[in-house]
Design a protein around this motif. Structure first.
Motif, PDB file in Angstrom:
ATOM      1  N   GLU A   1       0.844  -1.199   0.000  1.00 55.94           N
ATOM      2  CA  GLU A   1       0.000   0.000   0.000  1.00 55.94           C
ATOM      3  C   GLU A   1       0.879   1.247   0.000  1.00 55.94           C
ATOM      4  N   ALA A   2       0.313   2.351  -0.526  1.00 57.14           N
ATOM      5  CA  ALA A   2       0.951   3.662  -0.456  1.00 57.14           C
ATOM      6  C   ALA A   2      -0.040   4.637   0.164  1.00 57.14           C
ATOM      7  N   ASN A   3       0.366   5.323   1.212  1.00 51.46           N
ATOM      8  CA  ASN A   3      -0.517   6.214   1.969  1.00 51.46           C
ATOM      9  C   ASN A   3      -0.270   7.662   1.555  1.00 51.46           C
ATOM     10  N   PRO A   4      -1.333   8.431   1.211  1.00 50.32           N
ATOM     11  CA  PRO A   4      -1.135   9.813   0.782  1.00 50.32           C
ATOM     12  C   PRO A   4      -0.995  10.804   1.934  1.00 50.32           C
ATOM     13  N   SER A   5      -1.268  10.380   3.164  1.00 49.13           N
ATOM     14  CA  SER A   5      -1.122  11.266   4.318  1.00 49.13           C
ATOM     15  C   SER A   5      -0.648  10.446   5.510  1.00 49.13           C
ATOM     16  N   PRO A   6       0.568   9.937   5.425  1.00 49.06           N
ATOM     17  CA  PRO A   6       1.019   8.988   6.450  1.00 49.06           C
ATOM     18  C   PRO A   6       1.434   9.674   7.745  1.00 49.06           C
ATOM     19  N   MET A   7       1.250   8.967   8.839  1.00 47.63           N
ATOM     20  CA  MET A   7       1.836   9.399  10.105  1.00 47.63           C
ATOM     21  C   MET A   7       3.341   9.133  10.040  1.00 47.63           C
ATOM     22  N   PHE A   8       4.119  10.008  10.631  1.00 50.36           N
ATOM     23  CA  PHE A   8       5.566   9.845  10.495  1.00 50.36           C
ATOM     24  C   PHE A   8       6.356  10.231  11.743  1.00 50.36           C
ATOM     25  N   LEU A   9       5.716  10.806  12.751  1.00 55.67           N
ATOM     26  CA  LEU A   9       6.467  11.328  13.889  1.00 55.67           C
ATOM     27  C   LEU A   9       7.214  10.216  14.626  1.00 55.67           C
ATOM     28  N   HIS A  10       6.557   9.097  14.893  1.00 56.91           N
ATOM     29  CA  HIS A  10       7.218   7.992  15.579  1.00 56.91           C
ATOM     30  C   HIS A  10       8.366   7.446  14.735  1.00 56.91           C
ATOM     31  N   PHE A  11       8.130   7.316  13.446  1.00 58.33           N
ATOM     32  CA  PHE A  11       9.151   6.828  12.523  1.00 58.33           C
ATOM     33  C   PHE A  11      10.371   7.755  12.550  1.00 58.33           C
ATOM     34  N   GLU A  12      10.118   9.054  12.484  1.00 54.11           N
ATOM     35  CA  GLU A  12      11.211  10.026  12.457  1.00 54.11           C
ATOM     36  C   GLU A  12      12.005   9.994  13.759  1.00 54.11           C
ATOM     37  N   ARG A  13      11.313   9.916  14.884  1.00 51.67           N
ATOM     38  CA  ARG A  13      11.997   9.897  16.176  1.00 51.67           C
ATOM     39  C   ARG A  13      12.840   8.634  16.349  1.00 51.67           C
ATOM     40  N   GLN A  14      12.333   7.512  15.839  1.00 55.57           N
ATOM     41  CA  GLN A  14      13.040   6.241  15.989  1.00 55.57           C
ATOM     42  C   GLN A  14      14.260   6.156  15.078  1.00 55.57           C
ATOM     43  N   THR A  15      14.159   6.728  13.879  1.00 56.77           N
ATOM     44  CA  THR A  15      15.214   6.547  12.878  1.00 56.77           C
ATOM     45  C   THR A  15      16.130   7.755  12.715  1.00 56.77           C
ATOM     46  N   GLY A  16      15.645   8.940  13.072  1.00 56.33           N
ATOM     47  CA  GLY A  16      16.431  10.151  12.842  1.00 56.33           C
ATOM     48  C   GLY A  16      16.383  10.665  11.425  1.00 56.33           C
ATOM     49  N   PHE A  17      15.569  10.063  10.565  1.00 55.90           N
ATOM     50  CA  PHE A  17      15.461  10.535   9.182  1.00 55.90           C
ATOM     51  C   PHE A  17      14.810  11.927   9.148  1.00 55.90           C
ATOM     52  N   PRO A  18      15.282  12.830   8.279  1.00 54.04           N
ATOM     53  CA  PRO A  18      14.849  14.240   8.302  1.00 54.04           C
ATOM     54  C   PRO A  18      13.546  14.493   7.543  1.00 54.04           C
ATOM     55  N   ILE A  19      12.493  13.796   7.902  1.00 48.48           N
ATOM     56  CA  ILE A  19      11.242  13.922   7.162  1.00 48.48           C
ATOM     57  C   ILE A  19      10.657  15.317   7.319  1.00 48.48           C
ATOM     58  N   THR A  20      10.593  15.808   8.554  1.00 44.90           N
ATOM     59  CA  THR A  20      10.036  17.151   8.781  1.00 44.90           C
ATOM     60  C   THR A  20      10.803  18.194   7.987  1.00 44.90           C
ATOM     61  N   GLN A  21      12.118  18.133   8.034  1.00 48.49           N
ATOM     62  CA  GLN A  21      12.945  19.111   7.322  1.00 48.49           C
ATOM     63  C   GLN A  21      12.642  19.114   5.828  1.00 48.49           C
ATOM     64  N   LEU A  22      12.522  17.929   5.242  1.00 45.05           N
ATOM     65  CA  LEU A  22      12.273  17.843   3.808  1.00 45.05           C
ATOM     66  C   LEU A  22      10.872  18.349   3.451  1.00 45.05           C
ATOM     67  N   LEU A  23       9.895  18.061   4.304  1.00 42.64           N
ATOM     68  CA  LEU A  23       8.543  18.561   4.058  1.00 42.64           C
ATOM     69  C   LEU A  23       8.522  20.092   4.120  1.00 42.64           C
ATOM     70  N   VAL A  24       9.182  20.649   5.128  1.00 45.83           N
ATOM     71  CA  VAL A  24       9.218  22.107   5.266  1.00 45.83           C
ATOM     72  C   VAL A  24       9.906  22.739   4.058  1.00 45.83           C
ATOM     73  N   GLU A  25      11.012  22.151   3.622  1.00 48.25           N
ATOM     74  CA  GLU A  25      11.734  22.701   2.470  1.00 48.25           C
ATOM     75  C   GLU A  25      10.834  22.757   1.231  1.00 48.25           C
ATOM     76  N   ARG A  26      10.009  21.741   1.053  1.00 52.46           N
ATOM     77  CA  ARG A  26       9.126  21.720  -0.114  1.00 52.46           C
ATOM     78  C   ARG A  26       7.963  22.702   0.057  1.00 52.46           C
ATOM     79  N   LEU A  27       7.491  22.863   1.285  1.00 54.71           N
ATOM     80  CA  LEU A  27       6.356  23.748   1.518  1.00 54.71           C
ATOM     81  C   LEU A  27       6.727  25.223   1.399  1.00 54.71           C
ATOM     82  N   ILE A  28       7.958  25.565   1.708  1.00 47.59           N
ATOM     83  CA  ILE A  28       8.348  26.978   1.657  1.00 47.59           C
ATOM     84  C   ILE A  28       9.302  27.274   0.499  1.00 47.59           C
ATOM     85  N   GLY A  29       9.613  26.232  -0.299  1.00 48.73           N
ATOM     86  CA  GLY A  29      10.569  26.417  -1.387  1.00 48.73           C
ATOM     87  C   GLY A  29       9.999  27.233  -2.543  1.00 48.73           C
TER      88      GLY A  29
END
Length: 301
Positions: free
Chosen positions: A273-301
């Motif tokens: 499956e592919a989710n168009p609005s996935p939850m990611f906070l737990h994933f980001e905290r566990q892995t350290g992947f910069p999901i928030t940073q990349l989303l912000v860069e695209r939203l304000i780019g």
């Protein structure tokens, strides 16, 4: 720069993205569509190509002043109760049509778009498109025909089932589910999605543009979302599967998504499956992947 969060400010993911965007210097607004038409006002002129939306807090935004929109949740509309059922139906359809039109006319950059949201509602068609890309998917049947379901079970005796649209966890098929009387009753209520159970490891890949971040999910549950003790271990996908991730996102009109895979014991990645609005906070905290940073860069780019 104005960034609109489609969702409620009390939702942890909506609030998190909003706070991160605000810290980057943009003005952030929240739009819970359930407040339309009672607390949200909108106007749109298709001939003049102009439109505005006034939010419950009194903020009035011109559509052309909205730089980007982060799609967290679409709640539909909520019209006041009306005694006349026909009037209530017309009011609901009018409100929804106006809102949907405005959303699609808004020239802002969307993560993700109405088109992506709409396509997500057709999960069987999604699977068909993914298979056309050459990506492995489980043997699947969508049906409310008891005989077809029983024949499918004969071919694939280890099955899971889940709703066609979504909204409930995946379960394993048991002999009780295949009782003919039960099947006959269920078939008159709704179709179901059946898939061969794919043994192996749960893998989730977050795709943002061309960036892919992946982790194995260690869990013994059929549906890892039910397992609060599931652990996440960062992983590197083979290059070919990373390319498949980007191709899947593009195929489904997604600027960002979470793709769920099953990694089989023989090393094959099977798309679930592919989710168009996935939850990611737990994933980001566990892995350290910069999901928030990349989303912000695209939203304000």
């Amino acid at each position: 720069m104005n960034v609109l969060i489609l969702g409620d400010r009390t939702d942890p993911h909506a609030a998190h993205v909003g706070q991160a965007v605000a810290q980057a210097g943009a003005s952030v607004y929240y739009c819970n569509t359930q407040h339309f038409p009672t607390r949200i006002q909108l106007s749109w002129s298709p001939s003049a190509h102009t439109g505005t939306i006034m939010l419950p807090e009194g903020d009035r935004l011109d559509l052309h002043q909205i730089h980007s929109i982060f799609w967290r949740s679409f709640y539909g509309v909520q019209v006041p109760p009306l005694q006349d059922a026909q009037q209530a139906s017309i009011a609901h359809k009018d409100a929804l049509s106006a809102l949907r039109s405005l959303m699609q006319a808004c020239p802002a950059y969307w993560i993700n778009s109405w088109q992506a949201y709409q396509f997500h509602q057709e999960k069987p068609l999604q699977l068909h498109r993914i298979a056309q890309l050459g990506v492995p998917i489980p043997p699947t049947l969508i049906s409310n025909d008891p005989q077809a379901i029983l024949q499918f079970y004969e071919s694939y005796p280890d099955l899971i089932f889940k709703p066609v649209y979504g909204g409930a966890y995946t379960q394993r098929i048991t002999p009780d589910h295949l009782n003919l009387d039960r099947l006959e009753l269920a078939s008159k209520i709704a179709p179901v999605t059946l898939q061969e159970y794919v043994p192996g490891t749960n893998v989730r890949s977050y795709v943002i543009g061309a960036e892919v971040y992946t982790a194995e999910i260690r869990s013994d549950a059929v549906d890892f979302r039910e397992d609060a003790a599931a652990t996440l271990i960062p992983a590197i996908l083979p290059e070919a599967v990373q390319q498949q991730c980007v191709a899947i996102a593009h195929c489904l009109y997604l600027e960002w998504t979470a793709i769920d895979w099953r990694l089989t014991p023989d090393g094959q990645y099977v798309f679930l499956e592919a989710n168009p609005s996935p939850m990611f906070l737990h994933f980001e905290r566990q892995t350290g992947f910069p999901i928030t940073q990349l989303l912000v860069e695209r939203l304000i780019g």
